[in-house]
Design an enzyme around this catalytic site. Structure first.
Site, PDB file in Angstrom:
ATOM      1  N   HIS A 104      60.932 -20.079-155.706  1.00 44.04           N
ATOM      2  CA  HIS A 104      60.982 -18.768-155.059  1.00 44.04           C
ATOM      3  C   HIS A 104      60.242 -18.742-153.723  1.00 44.04           C
ATOM      4  O   HIS A 104      60.456 -17.833-152.917  1.00 44.04           O
ATOM      5  CB  HIS A 104      60.451 -17.673-156.005  1.00 44.04           C
ATOM      6  N   ASP A 134      61.805 -22.640-161.724  1.00 42.76           N
ATOM      7  CA  ASP A 134      61.142 -22.176-160.509  1.00 42.76           C
ATOM      8  C   ASP A 134      60.379 -23.302-159.818  1.00 42.76           C
ATOM      9  O   ASP A 134      59.253 -23.123-159.360  1.00 42.76           O
ATOM     10  CB  ASP A 134      60.199 -21.008-160.807  1.00 42.76           C
ATOM     11  N   SER A 206      51.789 -19.207-154.679  1.00 49.63           N
ATOM     12  CA  SER A 206      52.749 -19.750-155.644  1.00 49.63           C
ATOM     13  C   SER A 206      53.081 -21.181-155.254  1.00 49.63           C
ATOM     14  O   SER A 206      53.315 -21.484-154.087  1.00 49.63           O
ATOM     15  CB  SER A 206      54.036 -18.925-155.637  1.00 49.63           C
TER      16      SER A 206
END
Length: 364
Positions: A104, A134, A206
């Site tokens: 993402h 992810d 992230s």
């Protein structure tokens, strides 16, 4: 206030912005007695931080937006499109420039740039990504980068120290520490058993790594559970073994294939457990079996309760699905079942998991 599950990363006190580089970074440092509190995390951070990068991605403009005014006599306004900008974290996993991050972070990006610990900026290209877990792999030109050896994963116990490094809110190199809070957290994914940590992680990091007190990789920080969007001490990381498996296949340009046995599963309720004669509502109830699939060929039947996969106890249907999808087509697995008051053992060979739209049609 409703809790929001957010794509996240690291936060907390900024410890340093420059670290020395010395090749492979997660060779174990001076041992720390399990459960003991270190005087400082500095030796571990100095070793692993050079492999961590900040990532900045720029995507295609969003479509123009027509804004209708509150007053009817005013004309609508056409808001011009803006380019999508995102930031996150990642880390080198090879000496020659492969970088692991979250899908993402770079999804839809047309331009990706990584910033090293010494503030050197490099253009990166996307090698491949796997939305289901992810995870994504990037590549930058050059060599002799400090990197994290994915084959040297850590396995701290709940309560052991964990150190997270990344780029919260675009601050750059930031380190925080906490403990492993839990394993096997379910965030609605059929493909990942998340590690829960309380080392502060926030928006913007992230894809950054978490390490144990010996400098071994624990996981890839991915999400937080938060009522406000800020850190409240509940973060989640993709386990290191999952990250390694996906990264190796992405680098080799191999398709991400997952195991499939051809059975629809559901959780076992307390009432169902009592009706089946089980002592507790654990495992997965087989709702249906795909004709001609591996499960049908092996003799699995609707009404069977799957209690173990390859000797591991299964908590629920999602656990069984993750155990199966964590394997590859051609792998052989053993199922321990409960059927009409008896325990049975079946073995079957998995095939490739069909696309999700096909699975939905099969379930109809």
């Amino acid at each position: 206030m409703a809790l929001a599950l957010l794509a996240a990363a690291l936060g907390g006190a900024l410890i340093a912005t420059h670290w020395p580089s010395n090749g492979r970074v997660n060779t174990a440092v001076a041992p720390l007695a399990r459960g003991g509190a270190p005087d400082s995390f500095s030796p571990v951070i100095e070793r692993v931080a050079p492999a961590v990068v900040s990532i900045y991605a720029e995507g295609a403009p969003s479509p123009p937006m027509l804004v209708l005014p509150d007053l009817p006599f005013l004309s609508p306004e056409l808001v011009p499109p803006t380019r999508r900008m995102s930031s996150g974290s990642g880390f080198f996993i090879t000496e020659d420039g492969y970088v692991l991050t979250n899908h993402h972070v770079v999804e839809g990006a047309e331009r990706i740039e990584v910033v090293l610990h010494n503030e050197r900026r490099l253009r990166a290209r996307l090698i491949g990504s796997d939305p289901a877990t992810d995870l994504a792999v990037l590549k930058v030109s050059g060599g002799r980068f400090s990197y994290v050896d994915l084959k040297r994963a850590g396995s701290p116990k709940v309560g052991d120290w964990v150190i997270a490094i990344g780029n919260p809110f675009g601050l750059g190199a930031t380190a925080t520490a906490g403990i492993v809070s839990a394993y096997g957290r379910d965030l609605g994914s059929s493909f990942v058993d998340y590690v829960q940590i309380d080392a502060p992680i926030n928006r913007g990091n992230s894809g950054g790594p978490s390490f144990d007190a010996q400098g071994q990789l624990v996981g890839v920080n991915t999400a937080i559970l938060s009522p406000s969007g800020g850190n409240v001490g509940i973060g989640f990381a993709i386990p290191a073994d999952t990250a390694r498996s996906i990264a190796e296949r992405l680098i080799a340009r191999r398709p991400i294939e997952r195991g499939y046995m051809g059975a629809a599963l559901q959780d076992i309720s307390p009432d169902a457990a009592a009706a089946l004669g089980l002592s507790e509502p654990k495992g997965a109830l087989v709702a249906s079996v795909t004709p001609g699939g591996p499960a049908a060929v092996a003799g699995l039947k609707p009404g069977d309760a799957i209690l173990k996969v390859d000797g591991r106890d299964m908590e629920d249907a999602e656990a069984v699905t993750r155990a199966v999808t964590g394997k590859r087509p051609g792998d052989r697995i053993a199922l321990e079942l409960f059927r009409t008051g008896q325990r049975l053992r079946l073995e079957l060979t998995l095939v490739a998991r069909p696309p999700e739209d096909m699975l939905q049609r099969l379930a109809e």
